[in-house]
Write a protein that holds these residues in place. Structure first.
Motif, PDB file in Angstrom:
ATOM      1  N   LEU A   1      12.291   6.994  -4.053  1.00  0.00           N
ATOM      2  CA  LEU A   1      12.350   6.086  -5.195  1.00  0.00           C
ATOM      3  C   LEU A   1      13.470   5.067  -5.019  1.00  0.00           C
ATOM      4  N   ALA A   2      14.620   5.519  -4.544  1.00  0.00           N
ATOM      5  CA  ALA A   2      15.752   4.617  -4.340  1.00  0.00           C
ATOM      6  C   ALA A   2      15.439   3.588  -3.256  1.00  0.00           C
ATOM      7  N   ALA A   3      14.762   4.007  -2.204  1.00  0.00           N
ATOM      8  CA  ALA A   3      14.476   3.095  -1.096  1.00  0.00           C
ATOM      9  C   ALA A   3      13.511   1.986  -1.503  1.00  0.00           C
ATOM     10  N   THR A   4      12.587   2.265  -2.425  1.00  0.00           N
ATOM     11  CA  THR A   4      11.612   1.254  -2.822  1.00  0.00           C
ATOM     12  C   THR A   4      12.241   0.131  -3.644  1.00  0.00           C
ATOM     13  N   VAL A   5      13.423   0.352  -4.179  1.00  0.00           N
ATOM     14  CA  VAL A   5      14.104  -0.700  -4.940  1.00  0.00           C
ATOM     15  C   VAL A   5      14.549  -1.830  -4.010  1.00  0.00           C
ATOM     16  N   GLY A   6      14.787  -1.504  -2.728  1.00  0.00           N
ATOM     17  CA  GLY A   6      15.269  -2.493  -1.775  1.00  0.00           C
ATOM     18  C   GLY A   6      14.389  -3.715  -1.655  1.00  0.00           C
ATOM     19  N   PRO A   7      13.110  -3.570  -1.248  1.00  0.00           N
ATOM     20  CA  PRO A   7      12.254  -4.755  -1.135  1.00  0.00           C
ATOM     21  C   PRO A   7      12.008  -5.443  -2.465  1.00  0.00           C
ATOM     22  N   LEU A   8      12.132  -4.710  -3.577  1.00  0.00           N
ATOM     23  CA  LEU A   8      11.960  -5.317  -4.889  1.00  0.00           C
ATOM     24  C   LEU A   8      13.044  -6.364  -5.160  1.00  0.00           C
ATOM     25  N   LEU A   9      14.260  -6.117  -4.647  1.00  0.00           N
ATOM     26  CA  LEU A   9      15.378  -7.023  -4.885  1.00  0.00           C
ATOM     27  C   LEU A   9      15.600  -8.027  -3.763  1.00  0.00           C
ATOM     28  N   GLU A  10      15.257  -7.655  -2.535  1.00  0.00           N
ATOM     29  CA  GLU A  10      15.654  -8.473  -1.392  1.00  0.00           C
ATOM     30  C   GLU A  10      15.123  -9.894  -1.454  1.00  0.00           C
ATOM     31  N   VAL A  11      13.848 -10.066  -1.755  1.00  0.00           N
ATOM     32  CA  VAL A  11      13.256 -11.403  -1.719  1.00  0.00           C
ATOM     33  C   VAL A  11      13.908 -12.349  -2.723  1.00  0.00           C
ATOM     34  N   PRO A  12      13.974 -12.018  -4.017  1.00  0.00           N
ATOM     35  CA  PRO A  12      14.592 -12.977  -4.946  1.00  0.00           C
ATOM     36  C   PRO A  12      16.075 -13.207  -4.677  1.00  0.00           C
TER      37      PRO A  12
ATOM     38  N   PHE B   1       0.836  -1.202   0.000  1.00  0.00           N
ATOM     39  CA  PHE B   1       0.000   0.000   0.000  1.00  0.00           C
ATOM     40  C   PHE B   1       0.871   1.252   0.000  1.00  0.00           C
ATOM     41  N   THR B   2       1.937   1.235   0.809  1.00  0.00           N
ATOM     42  CA  THR B   2       2.838   2.383   0.860  1.00  0.00           C
ATOM     43  C   THR B   2       3.489   2.630  -0.487  1.00  0.00           C
ATOM     44  N   ILE B   3       3.961   1.565  -1.133  1.00  0.00           N
ATOM     45  CA  ILE B   3       4.609   1.704  -2.439  1.00  0.00           C
ATOM     46  C   ILE B   3       3.614   2.196  -3.474  1.00  0.00           C
ATOM     47  N   LEU B   4       2.385   1.681  -3.434  1.00  0.00           N
ATOM     48  CA  LEU B   4       1.362   2.126  -4.395  1.00  0.00           C
ATOM     49  C   LEU B   4       1.113   3.619  -4.254  1.00  0.00           C
ATOM     50  N   VAL B   5       0.941   4.101  -3.018  1.00  0.00           N
ATOM     51  CA  VAL B   5       0.686   5.525  -2.796  1.00  0.00           C
ATOM     52  C   VAL B   5       1.891   6.360  -3.194  1.00  0.00           C
ATOM     53  N   MET B   6       3.095   5.866  -2.920  1.00  0.00           N
ATOM     54  CA  MET B   6       4.304   6.607  -3.273  1.00  0.00           C
ATOM     55  C   MET B   6       4.422   6.789  -4.781  1.00  0.00           C
ATOM     56  N   PHE B   7       4.188   5.710  -5.520  1.00  0.00           N
ATOM     57  CA  PHE B   7       4.301   5.825  -6.976  1.00  0.00           C
ATOM     58  C   PHE B   7       3.121   6.574  -7.575  1.00  0.00           C
ATOM     59  N   ALA B   8       1.957   6.491  -6.937  1.00  0.00           N
ATOM     60  CA  ALA B   8       0.829   7.308  -7.404  1.00  0.00           C
ATOM     61  C   ALA B   8       1.130   8.780  -7.197  1.00  0.00           C
ATOM     62  N   SER B   9       1.847   9.105  -6.126  1.00  0.00           N
ATOM     63  CA  SER B   9       2.188  10.495  -5.849  1.00  0.00           C
ATOM     64  C   SER B   9       3.226  11.021  -6.835  1.00  0.00           C
ATOM     65  N   GLN B  10       4.142  10.148  -7.264  1.00  0.00           N
ATOM     66  CA  GLN B  10       5.198  10.596  -8.169  1.00  0.00           C
ATOM     67  C   GLN B  10       4.713  10.677  -9.610  1.00  0.00           C
ATOM     68  N   GLY B  11       3.714   9.846  -9.953  1.00  0.00           N
ATOM     69  CA  GLY B  11       3.069   9.953 -11.246  1.00  0.00           C
ATOM     70  C   GLY B  11       3.997   9.953 -12.436  1.00  0.00           C
ATOM     71  N   ARG B  12       3.956  11.048 -13.191  1.00  0.00           N
ATOM     72  CA  ARG B  12       4.698  11.126 -14.442  1.00  0.00           C
ATOM     73  C   ARG B  12       6.201  11.128 -14.232  1.00  0.00           C
ATOM     74  N   GLU B  13       6.639  11.608 -13.056  1.00  0.00           N
ATOM     75  CA  GLU B  13       8.078  11.636 -12.806  1.00  0.00           C
ATOM     76  C   GLU B  13       8.688  10.238 -12.823  1.00  0.00           C
ATOM     77  N   VAL B  14       7.904   9.238 -12.356  1.00  0.00           N
ATOM     78  CA  VAL B  14       8.422   7.880 -12.296  1.00  0.00           C
ATOM     79  C   VAL B  14       8.728   7.345 -13.681  1.00  0.00           C
ATOM     80  N   ILE B  15       7.875   7.684 -14.643  1.00  0.00           N
ATOM     81  CA  ILE B  15       8.068   7.192 -16.003  1.00  0.00           C
ATOM     82  C   ILE B  15       9.389   7.682 -16.569  1.00  0.00           C
ATOM     83  N   THR B  16       9.753   8.873 -16.212  1.00  0.00           N
ATOM     84  CA  THR B  16      11.006   9.437 -16.721  1.00  0.00           C
ATOM     85  C   THR B  16      12.220   8.996 -15.904  1.00  0.00           C
ATOM     86  N   GLN B  17      12.002   8.211 -14.834  1.00  0.00           N
ATOM     87  CA  GLN B  17      13.110   7.814 -13.973  1.00  0.00           C
ATOM     88  C   GLN B  17      13.347   6.304 -13.951  1.00  0.00           C
ATOM     89  N   LEU B  18      12.859   5.609 -14.977  1.00  0.00           N
ATOM     90  CA  LEU B  18      13.102   4.167 -15.029  1.00  0.00           C
ATOM     91  C   LEU B  18      14.593   3.863 -15.089  1.00  0.00           C
TER      92      LEU B  18
END
Length: 432
Positions: A389-400, A306-323
């Motif tokens: 944005l940098a912090a959200t990459v952590g849980p994305l990688l940790e599990v695998p 839920f936190t990640i969803l709200v964070m990326f919803a808040s960043q919106g268009r900026e996220v697309i340009t920061q892949l």
């Protein structure tokens, strides 16, 4: 077909009936089979936090008195819940849902940052608190008395604390500068992650690798308490002193300390109260460890998603340009996992520790409290920041990544001559 039931006067040292009784005549073909499921001792205070999905079968051979023990275990990935097993997928889906929302509602981030709780928007604050509470409820704070009375554990704990609070942050600082010399915001996000040391999530990896869960529980409890006092000054030291640059903002200690006190302190306090009141009083120890924690566990991951969803919803268009930025952050993060895990594993192996201790030390060193890092970053830098944005990459990688390390440990468990210095036997004899 199973043999006759064990006699009523069976030795209590063999409650499972694994040792043939005198009433069994093996030469005439009598057998006795017993099956063990889950943990060996559910009501022992030193038992693991999580129930391992294993099944062991003990069979008395019909050819003689020799016992044959066969263990059938689920693959590590099969022992995880659906939420844990596919966590990277759920995170990607949360990001994929949040980005279109932010794209069609570009002012959402600004609205969320108005008001709030402790400098964080109300939805994010709720998500962060929900995320932290179930994790804290798993920590065996009552096991700390074993650390205080058993001197043999202090050397092992000291080694782990040096790796966690000195070596690990330095490694993250070095990697962030090596791979992101032109990205101060992303560097600061990574450094925050490096400073946020492991808590209860690491117990999953220790359990799956058959490491020393008793020692892991003690170290997790110690780290949870230390973060209340060390996270803020350590983060300020590595960001303000070591990582300082022309574009850097000096973060007041009070801001970070306030975030730590609220988003770690409150869940910690509620968790301690919960364990004291519920475990062994309102419900049995077995019910608390098996049913209550299993009930709470999904809420932690749901709070994270839920936190990640709200964070990326808040960043919106900026996220697309920061892949590209996301991909750049993945490289130092992955390198961090590899260096901390295998570096710690090699050091402990050379020092003569048992496999169980080596596994617990390595997974503890390579794990991080991403939830706390995200809470502090959102509280100070804001939900739309590149640090977040940098912090959200952590849980994305940790599990695998850490799950793959579990397979590595299981593969080499019986192929390497591990040492003989451990803590399991010390802890088990240190009941007070």
């Amino acid at each position: 077909m199973s043999g006759p039931s064990p006699p009523a006067n069976q030795d209590y040292n063999d409650p499972l009936g694994a040792i043939p009784s005198d009433d069994l005549d093996l030469e005439r073909g009598d057998t006795h089979r017993s099956v063990i499921s889950g943990r060996d001792s559910l009501d022992d205070e030193a038992s693991p936090l999580l129930v391992r999905s294993t099944t062991a079968t003990t069979l008395a051979s019909t050819q003689g008195s020799e016992l044959m023990r066969v263990e059938t275990k689920s693959a590590p990935i099969e022992q995880l819940s659906i939420l844990d097993r596919y966590l990277p997928l759920w995170i990607v889906l949360s990001m994929a849902i949040g980005i279109p929302i932010g794209y069609f509602y570009p002012d959402l981030g600004e609205k969320l940052e108005r008001g709030g709780f402790a400098g964080v928007s109300i939805p994010i604050a709720i998500g962060l608190l929900i995320m932290m509470y179930p994790i804290m409820c798993k920590v065996q704070f009552e096991s700390l008395h074993r650390l205080l009375v058993v001197k043999a554990l202090w050397a092992q704990v000291a080694i782990s604390l040096v790796i966690n609070w000195i070596v690990a942050p330095l490694v993250m600082v070095g990697l962030s500068w090596l791979f992101l010399p032109d990205e101060p915001e992303l560097r600061e996000g990574l450094i925050m992650v490096g400073v946020a040391r492991c808590i209860a999530m690491v117990m999953i990896w220790i359990e799956l690798s058959e490491g020393d869960t008793d020692y892991g529980a003690i170290l997790t409890a110690v780290n949870s308490i230390l973060q209340m006092f060390l996270f803020a000054p350590t983060a300020m030291f590595y960001i303000n002193v070591i990582g300082k640059n022309a574009d850097h903002l000096d973060i007041p200690y009070a801001v970070v300390a306030k975030s730590v006190a609220i988003f770690l302190g409150l869940p910690l306090l509620f968790a301690v109260v919960t364990r004291v009141i519920c475990r062994g009083h309102l419900v049995s120890v077995q019910t608390y460890d098996e049913k209550f924690l299993s009930f709470l566990e999904p809420f932690s991951l749901l709070g994270l998603l839920f936190t990640i969803l709200v964070m990326f919803a808040s960043q919106g268009r900026e996220v697309i340009t920061q892949l590209t930025s996301v991909l750049r952050v993945m490289v130092p993060m992955f390198t961090y996992f590899v260096i901390l895990f295998f570096g710690t594993l090699y050091i402990c192996y050379r020092m003569g520790y048992t496999y169980k201790i080596c596994s617990a030390q390595a997974f503890t060193a390579a794990s991080n409290n991403f939830e706390l890092a995200i809470a502090v970053i959102v509280s100070y830098y804001g939900i739309t920041s590149r640090q977040a944005l940098a912090a959200t990459v952590g849980p994305l990688l940790e599990v695998p990544v850490l799950l793959s390390f579990v397979y590595v440990m299981q593969h080499y468990k019986d192929r390497i001559a591990w040492g003989h210095w451990g803590s399991t036997e010390v802890i088990s004899g240190a009941t007070v």
